[in-house]
Scaffold this motif. Structure first.
Motif, PDB file in Angstrom:
ATOM      1  N   GLY A 295       0.903  -1.057  -0.064  1.00 24.30           N
ATOM      2  CA  GLY A 295       0.001  -0.099  -0.027  1.00 24.30           C
ATOM      3  C   GLY A 295       1.032   1.182   0.028  1.00 24.30           C
ATOM      4  N   TYR A 296       1.928   1.278   0.862  1.00 28.23           N
ATOM      5  CA  TYR A 296       2.721   2.441   0.635  1.00 28.23           C
ATOM      6  C   TYR A 296       3.557   2.593  -0.484  1.00 28.23           C
ATOM      7  CZ  TYR A 296       6.802   5.122   1.768  1.00 28.23           C
ATOM      8  OH  TYR A 296       7.998   6.296   1.732  1.00 28.23           O
ATOM      9  N   GLU A 297       3.924   1.519  -1.106  1.00 24.90           N
ATOM     10  CA  GLU A 297       4.423   1.532  -2.392  1.00 24.90           C
ATOM     11  C   GLU A 297       3.548   2.069  -3.481  1.00 24.90           C
ATOM     12  OE1 GLU A 297       7.432  -1.230  -5.452  1.00 24.90           O
ATOM     13  OE2 GLU A 297       6.438  -2.170  -3.600  1.00 24.90           O
ATOM     14  N   ARG A 298       2.400   1.621  -3.569  1.00 27.21           N
ATOM     15  CA  ARG A 298       1.375   2.252  -4.537  1.00 27.21           C
ATOM     16  C   ARG A 298       1.138   3.571  -4.291  1.00 27.21           C
ATOM     17  NH1 ARG A 298      -2.749  -2.989  -4.809  1.00 27.21           N
ATOM     18  NH2 ARG A 298      -1.296  -4.174  -6.049  1.00 27.21           N
ATOM     19  N   PHE A 299       1.104   3.891  -2.846  1.00 25.31           N
ATOM     20  CA  PHE A 299       0.711   5.277  -2.582  1.00 25.31           C
ATOM     21  C   PHE A 299       1.868   6.449  -3.156  1.00 25.31           C
ATOM     22  CE2 PHE A 299       1.398   9.002   0.469  1.00 25.31           C
ATOM     23  CZ  PHE A 299       0.256   9.789   0.236  1.00 25.31           C
ATOM     24  N   VAL A 300       2.953   6.141  -2.821  1.00 29.24           N
ATOM     25  CA  VAL A 300       4.237   6.612  -3.231  1.00 29.24           C
ATOM     26  C   VAL A 300       4.399   6.794  -4.815  1.00 29.24           C
ATOM     27  CG1 VAL A 300       6.703   6.871  -3.284  1.00 29.24           C
ATOM     28  CG2 VAL A 300       5.479   6.346  -1.030  1.00 29.24           C
ATOM     29  N   SER A 301       3.985   5.631  -5.443  1.00 29.05           N
ATOM     30  CA  SER A 301       3.927   5.535  -6.812  1.00 29.05           C
ATOM     31  C   SER A 301       2.900   6.694  -7.465  1.00 29.05           C
ATOM     32  CB  SER A 301       3.667   4.505  -7.517  1.00 29.05           C
ATOM     33  OG  SER A 301       4.658   3.582  -7.174  1.00 29.05           O
ATOM     34  N   ALA A 302       1.839   6.799  -6.857  1.00 30.25           N
ATOM     35  CA  ALA A 302       0.499   7.835  -7.337  1.00 30.25           C
ATOM     36  C   ALA A 302       1.260   9.024  -7.150  1.00 30.25           C
ATOM     37  CB  ALA A 302      -0.540   7.658  -6.609  1.00 30.25           C
TER      38      ALA A 302
ATOM     39  N   PHE B  25       4.423  10.122  -7.097  1.00 27.77           N
ATOM     40  CA  PHE B  25       5.388  10.510  -8.087  1.00 27.77           C
ATOM     41  C   PHE B  25       4.798  10.506  -9.423  1.00 27.77           C
ATOM     42  CE2 PHE B  25       8.656   8.784  -5.037  1.00 27.77           C
ATOM     43  CZ  PHE B  25       9.082   9.924  -4.699  1.00 27.77           C
ATOM     44  N   VAL B  26       3.800  10.036  -9.836  1.00 24.80           N
ATOM     45  CA  VAL B  26       3.120   9.905 -11.247  1.00 24.80           C
ATOM     46  C   VAL B  26       2.651  11.250 -11.187  1.00 24.80           C
ATOM     47  CG1 VAL B  26       1.236   9.022 -12.660  1.00 24.80           C
ATOM     48  CG2 VAL B  26       2.994   7.500 -11.793  1.00 24.80           C
ATOM     49  N   SER B  27       1.683  11.775 -10.107  1.00 24.88           N
ATOM     50  CA  SER B  27       1.145  13.036  -9.971  1.00 24.88           C
ATOM     51  C   SER B  27       2.154  14.034 -10.470  1.00 24.88           C
ATOM     52  CB  SER B  27       0.132  13.232  -8.675  1.00 24.88           C
ATOM     53  OG  SER B  27      -0.521  12.181  -8.670  1.00 24.88           O
ATOM     54  N   GLU B  28       3.122  14.091  -9.505  1.00 28.69           N
ATOM     55  CA  GLU B  28       4.191  15.212  -9.527  1.00 28.69           C
ATOM     56  C   GLU B  28       4.684  15.200 -10.965  1.00 28.69           C
ATOM     57  OE1 GLU B  28       8.717  16.325  -7.764  1.00 28.69           O
ATOM     58  OE2 GLU B  28       7.663  14.141  -7.650  1.00 28.69           O
ATOM     59  N   TYR B  29       5.072  14.196 -11.618  1.00 33.04           N
ATOM     60  CA  TYR B  29       5.420  14.101 -13.044  1.00 33.04           C
ATOM     61  C   TYR B  29       4.578  14.689 -13.958  1.00 33.04           C
ATOM     62  CZ  TYR B  29       6.718  12.132 -17.578  1.00 33.04           C
ATOM     63  OH  TYR B  29       7.161  11.854 -19.022  1.00 33.04           O
ATOM     64  N   PHE B  30       3.156  14.713 -13.825  1.00 27.88           N
ATOM     65  CA  PHE B  30       2.177  15.398 -14.619  1.00 27.88           C
ATOM     66  C   PHE B  30       2.016  16.790 -14.161  1.00 27.88           C
ATOM     67  CE2 PHE B  30       1.190  10.871 -15.796  1.00 27.88           C
ATOM     68  CZ  PHE B  30       1.110  11.080 -17.299  1.00 27.88           C
ATOM     69  N   LEU B  31       2.165  17.024 -13.011  1.00 27.34           N
ATOM     70  CA  LEU B  31       2.038  18.556 -12.574  1.00 27.34           C
ATOM     71  C   LEU B  31       3.201  19.444 -13.011  1.00 27.34           C
ATOM     72  CD1 LEU B  31       0.992  18.294  -8.867  1.00 27.34           C
ATOM     73  CD2 LEU B  31      -0.247  19.336 -10.703  1.00 27.34           C
ATOM     74  N   ARG B  32       4.553  18.743 -13.086  1.00 30.06           N
ATOM     75  CA  ARG B  32       5.604  19.374 -13.863  1.00 30.06           C
ATOM     76  C   ARG B  32       5.394  19.817 -15.353  1.00 30.06           C
ATOM     77  NH1 ARG B  32      10.344  16.086 -13.208  1.00 30.06           N
ATOM     78  NH2 ARG B  32       9.085  14.575 -12.220  1.00 30.06           N
TER      79      ARG B  32
END
Length: 105
Positions: free
Chosen positions: A40-47, A49-56
């Motif tokens: 669950g932690y790994e999936r949360f952190v992945s989400a 980082f994916v959000s940060e990628y698209f925000l940039r």
């Protein structure tokens, strides 16, 4: 901008270190709630980082040239590609391949 804030950078670095720790703990093949919490932690952190990628990318007006910068290409290989490939490896025979994809991150 919020993403260039030093506090955000430190938080991202801590999340990366946490992900490395979770990856190391998952190699112990824990059963039950510890394994579920780690996943669950790994999936949360992945989400995150994916959000940060698209925000940039959003911050530069979805300029396609920005995706070809060195930082965005590295992030694509380290964040987007493993998240996209992770869904392909669910069976035990593909455990090594799934481990490789997670290690790529």
């Amino acid at each position: 901008m919020f993403l260039n804030n030093p506090v955000t950078e430190v938080a991202s670095a801590l999340l990366v270190l946490g992900t490395c720790l979770v990856f190391a703990l998952q190699t112990l093949n824990l059963q039950g709630w510890p394994g579920t919490v780690l996943l669950g932690y790994e999936r949360f952190v992945s989400a995150l980082f994916v959000s940060e990628y698209f925000l940039r990318w959003y911050a530069v007006g979805f300029n396609p040239r920005f995706l070809l910068t060195r930082a965005m290409l590295v992030d694509f290989c380290a964040i987007i590609l493993p998240v996209g490939l992770a869904g392909w490896f669910h069976t035990n025979e593909d455990e090594f391949a799934g481990l490789f994809v997670r290690a790529l991150r």
